[in-house]
Scaffold this motif. Structure first.
Motif, PDB file in Angstrom:
ATOM      1  N   GLY A 169       1.511  -9.610 -10.330  1.00 36.61           N
ATOM      2  CA  GLY A 169       2.183  -8.544 -11.074  1.00 36.61           C
ATOM      3  C   GLY A 169       2.897  -7.575 -10.151  1.00 36.61           C
ATOM      4  N   ALA A 170       2.829  -6.294 -10.513  1.00 38.07           N
ATOM      5  CA  ALA A 170       3.557  -5.257  -9.763  1.00 38.07           C
ATOM      6  C   ALA A 170       2.957  -5.003  -8.381  1.00 38.07           C
ATOM      7  N   LEU A 171       1.821  -5.643  -8.077  1.00 35.26           N
ATOM      8  CA  LEU A 171       1.266  -5.489  -6.714  1.00 35.26           C
ATOM      9  C   LEU A 171       1.958  -6.418  -5.711  1.00 35.26           C
ATOM     10  N   GLN A 172       2.700  -7.414  -6.199  1.00 34.92           N
ATOM     11  CA  GLN A 172       3.346  -8.363  -5.277  1.00 34.92           C
ATOM     12  C   GLN A 172       4.244  -7.598  -4.293  1.00 34.92           C
ATOM     13  N   GLY A 173       4.056  -7.848  -3.001  1.00 34.40           N
ATOM     14  CA  GLY A 173       4.848  -7.191  -1.955  1.00 34.40           C
ATOM     15  C   GLY A 173       4.232  -5.894  -1.456  1.00 34.40           C
ATOM     16  N   LYS A 174       3.147  -5.434  -2.091  1.00 31.11           N
ATOM     17  CA  LYS A 174       2.525  -4.162  -1.667  1.00 31.11           C
ATOM     18  C   LYS A 174       1.473  -4.424  -0.567  1.00 31.11           C
ATOM     19  N   ASP A 175       1.346  -3.451   0.310  1.00 28.99           N
ATOM     20  CA  ASP A 175       0.383  -3.520   1.398  1.00 28.99           C
ATOM     21  C   ASP A 175      -1.033  -3.278   0.833  1.00 28.99           C
ATOM     22  N   LYS A 176      -1.975  -4.158   1.202  1.00 23.89           N
ATOM     23  CA  LYS A 176      -3.319  -4.040   0.617  1.00 23.89           C
ATOM     24  C   LYS A 176      -4.027  -2.769   1.081  1.00 23.89           C
ATOM     25  N   ALA A 177      -3.910  -2.445   2.358  1.00 24.77           N
ATOM     26  CA  ALA A 177      -4.598  -1.247   2.871  1.00 24.77           C
ATOM     27  C   ALA A 177      -4.014   0.019   2.226  1.00 24.77           C
ATOM     28  N   GLN A 178      -2.675   0.060   2.071  1.00 25.80           N
ATOM     29  CA  GLN A 178      -2.055   1.239   1.430  1.00 25.80           C
ATOM     30  C   GLN A 178      -2.464   1.351  -0.038  1.00 25.80           C
ATOM     31  N   THR A 179      -2.544   0.184  -0.706  1.00 16.04           N
ATOM     32  CA  THR A 179      -2.942   0.187  -2.125  1.00 16.04           C
ATOM     33  C   THR A 179      -4.366   0.712  -2.270  1.00 16.04           C
ATOM     34  N   LEU A 180      -5.233   0.262  -1.358  1.00  8.08           N
ATOM     35  CA  LEU A 180      -6.621   0.743  -1.376  1.00  8.08           C
ATOM     36  C   LEU A 180      -6.663   2.262  -1.169  1.00  8.08           C
ATOM     37  N   ALA A 181      -5.885   2.756  -0.203  1.00  7.72           N
ATOM     38  CA  ALA A 181      -5.884   4.198   0.088  1.00  7.72           C
ATOM     39  C   ALA A 181      -5.322   4.978  -1.104  1.00  7.72           C
ATOM     40  N   GLU A 182      -4.284   4.436  -1.740  1.00  9.01           N
ATOM     41  CA  GLU A 182      -3.618   5.162  -2.837  1.00  9.01           C
ATOM     42  C   GLU A 182      -4.454   5.200  -4.127  1.00  9.01           C
ATOM     43  N   PHE A 183      -5.091   4.065  -4.455  1.00  9.65           N
ATOM     44  CA  PHE A 183      -5.754   3.984  -5.770  1.00  9.65           C
ATOM     45  C   PHE A 183      -7.273   4.048  -5.699  1.00  9.65           C
ATOM     46  N   GLY A 184      -7.842   3.975  -4.488  1.00 13.28           N
ATOM     47  CA  GLY A 184      -9.307   4.033  -4.358  1.00 13.28           C
ATOM     48  C   GLY A 184      -9.923   2.655  -4.494  1.00 13.28           C
ATOM     49  N   GLU A 185     -11.143   2.538  -3.949  1.00 13.03           N
ATOM     50  CA  GLU A 185     -11.787   1.217  -3.860  1.00 13.03           C
ATOM     51  C   GLU A 185     -12.065   0.601  -5.235  1.00 13.03           C
ATOM     52  N   GLU A 186     -12.478   1.449  -6.208  1.00 14.06           N
ATOM     53  CA  GLU A 186     -12.869   0.870  -7.496  1.00 14.06           C
ATOM     54  C   GLU A 186     -11.669   0.190  -8.179  1.00 14.06           C
ATOM     55  N   GLN A 187     -10.561   0.911  -8.259  1.00 14.88           N
ATOM     56  CA  GLN A 187      -9.370   0.342  -8.900  1.00 14.88           C
ATOM     57  C   GLN A 187      -8.841  -0.849  -8.111  1.00 14.88           C
ATOM     58  N   PHE A 188      -8.853  -0.712  -6.783  1.00 12.63           N
ATOM     59  CA  PHE A 188      -8.372  -1.790  -5.911  1.00 12.63           C
ATOM     60  C   PHE A 188      -9.172  -3.080  -6.163  1.00 12.63           C
ATOM     61  N   MET A 189     -10.500  -2.949  -6.221  1.00 15.32           N
ATOM     62  CA  MET A 189     -11.334  -4.136  -6.410  1.00 15.32           C
ATOM     63  C   MET A 189     -11.235  -4.673  -7.837  1.00 15.32           C
ATOM     64  N   LEU A 190     -11.014  -3.764  -8.797  1.00 12.55           N
ATOM     65  CA  LEU A 190     -10.802  -4.230 -10.180  1.00 12.55           C
ATOM     66  C   LEU A 190      -9.584  -5.143 -10.240  1.00 12.55           C
ATOM     67  N   TRP A 191      -8.480  -4.680  -9.642  1.00 12.05           N
ATOM     68  CA  TRP A 191      -7.267  -5.491  -9.642  1.00 12.05           C
ATOM     69  C   TRP A 191      -7.443  -6.761  -8.820  1.00 12.05           C
ATOM     70  N   ARG A 192      -8.140  -6.630  -7.714  1.00 10.49           N
ATOM     71  CA  ARG A 192      -8.189  -7.763  -6.773  1.00 10.49           C
ATOM     72  C   ARG A 192      -9.227  -8.820  -7.170  1.00 10.49           C
ATOM     73  N   ARG A 193     -10.388  -8.385  -7.666  1.00 13.27           N
ATOM     74  CA  ARG A 193     -11.449  -9.363  -7.862  1.00 13.27           C
ATOM     75  C   ARG A 193     -12.109  -9.376  -9.239  1.00 13.27           C
ATOM     76  N   SER A 194     -11.823  -8.372 -10.104  1.00 11.58           N
ATOM     77  CA  SER A 194     -12.483  -8.440 -11.415  1.00 11.58           C
ATOM     78  C   SER A 194     -11.970  -9.671 -12.155  1.00 11.58           C
ATOM     79  N   TYR A 195     -12.766 -10.159 -13.113  1.00 11.25           N
ATOM     80  CA  TYR A 195     -12.380 -11.394 -13.799  1.00 11.25           C
ATOM     81  C   TYR A 195     -11.259 -11.155 -14.801  1.00 11.25           C
ATOM     82  N   ASP A 196     -11.272  -9.971 -15.440  1.00 14.03           N
ATOM     83  CA  ASP A 196     -10.354  -9.844 -16.577  1.00 14.03           C
ATOM     84  C   ASP A 196      -9.477  -8.590 -16.574  1.00 14.03           C
ATOM     85  N   THR A 197      -9.279  -7.964 -15.418  1.00 11.88           N
ATOM     86  CA  THR A 197      -8.361  -6.819 -15.373  1.00 11.88           C
ATOM     87  C   THR A 197      -7.119  -7.183 -14.563  1.00 11.88           C
TER      88      THR A 197
END
Ligand SMILES: O=C(O)[C@@H](CO)OP(=O)(O)O
Length: 327
Positions: A169-197
């Motif tokens: 989705g809209a994360l394509q092309g975004k830096d993972k470390a910057q995304t983590l810093a911007e949105f926080g670990e919980e949101q980052f992991m939801l997008w990256r590893r949750s089953y249904d978000t």
């Protein structure tokens, strides 16, 4: 890991019934076709069903049974051999960017990983008879390099968008470390590893969108992903598992699936019956073959399969897990 085998297993049972049924498009073998009496019997006579084959062990529904199909003589016995191979390191893995459907190439390190993957197959005597890949360069090239190293560059190849990496989705092309810093670990992991978000949708025509990519032109618009969670990946990948890969296994072929971190996570989830919660903790390393032997119901004889280089796999799994934390 909790086993979870409900809807997917049902789907497998339904497809198994379809596979068991005679196929219209296949040439029919008849007793007059000039083969020996024994071969004719093997082709035409239905085998005695095993005592347990009358009902699906999961849902109790009656099985269709294999009757009179011309495919009978071609069916191989389990265990079936399946090898999963995530592509070698990609240019965007190295840069720590969310990649998804963006078609980046392998790095030099990734090419070496692919070759090493093929050497591991050769050393283990696990030689693929057929390969299935996605439509993405990093998986296609990994398969080619690995198969050349294993001296199996000549085997048949099948490709499907259904084996593609998860669309990020809209994360394509975004830096993972910057995304983590911007949105926080919980949101980052939801997008990256949750089953249904799923991450936010990537609009058609936006940077890093594949809306105009000719290789996807034949996918109906309503099926073409603009973002995906792992659940979406499982749903679009499983039809290819049943229709594209299982028939090769049933025919006794050793099957190599060269694909991506998340499409393979989806397949492993299905094969090992991993729960929606536990799958969040599973990471797949680049370039290390993961071998499975599957029983007649396509359950792994050894849950989790076997990495052909277990030590390297463990170190690489840790590296994938910690990707967002890389500076
Ligand atoms: O960016 C991606 O497409 C995937 C795989 O490289 O990343 P992640 O492991 O974060 O799902």
């Amino acid at each position: 890991m909790a086993r979870q085998r409900s809807a997917c297993y049902e789907a497998g049972f339904a497809v198994r019934q379809w596979i068991d049924a005679p196929r219209q498009s296949e040439p029919s073998a008849t007793p007059d076709s000039g083969s020996s009496p024994a071969l004719r019997r093997a082709l035409v006579a239905p085998p005695a069903p095993p005592p347990s084959s009358g009902r699906c062990p999961s849902c109790g529904r009656a099985r269709a049974g294999r009757t009179g199909s011309i495919t009978l003589g071609l069916m191989a016995d389990a265990p079936y051999k399946l090898i999963l191979l995530r592509h070698g390191e990609s240019e965007w893995n190295a840069k720590n960017l969310f990649t998804g459907w963006v078609d980046v190439d392998l790095t030099d390190k990734g090419e070496k990983e692919a070759v090493r993957g093929g050497e591991l197959l050769k050393d283990a005597g696990l030689l693929p008879d057929v390969v299935h890949t996605s439509l993405q360069k990093r998986a296609i090239r990994t398969a080619q390099l690995g198969l050349e190293a294993a001296d199996r560059h000549w085997i048949p190849v099948h490709r499907s968008w259904r084996l593609n990496e998860r669309h990020y989705g809209a994360l394509q092309g975004k830096d993972k470390a910057q995304t983590l810093a911007e949105f926080g670990e919980e949101q980052f992991m939801l997008w990256r590893r949750s089953y249904d978000t799923p991450p936010p949708v990537l609009k058609d025509g936006a940077d890093f969108s594949q809306s105009d990519d000719p290789r996807y032109a034949t996918i109906p618009s309503e099926l073409r992903p603009r973002t995906e969670c792992l659940k979406d990946v499982v749903e679009r990948m499983l039809p290819y598992w049943y229709d594209g890969i299982v028939p090769d296994l049933l025919n006794g072929r050793t099957v190599l699936v060269a694909a991506h971190g998340n499409s393979l996570r989806g397949l492993v989830k299905h094969l090992d019956g991993i729960s929606d919660e536990d799958i969040t903790g599973l990471n797949i390393p680049t370039g290390i073959p993961l071998a499975y032997e599957l029983d007649a119901d396509f359950h792994p004889l050894k849950p989790g399969g076997t990495y052909l280089d277990p030590d390297a796999a463990q170190a690489a799994i840790e590296a994938v897990k910690n990707q967002g934390k890389k500076k």
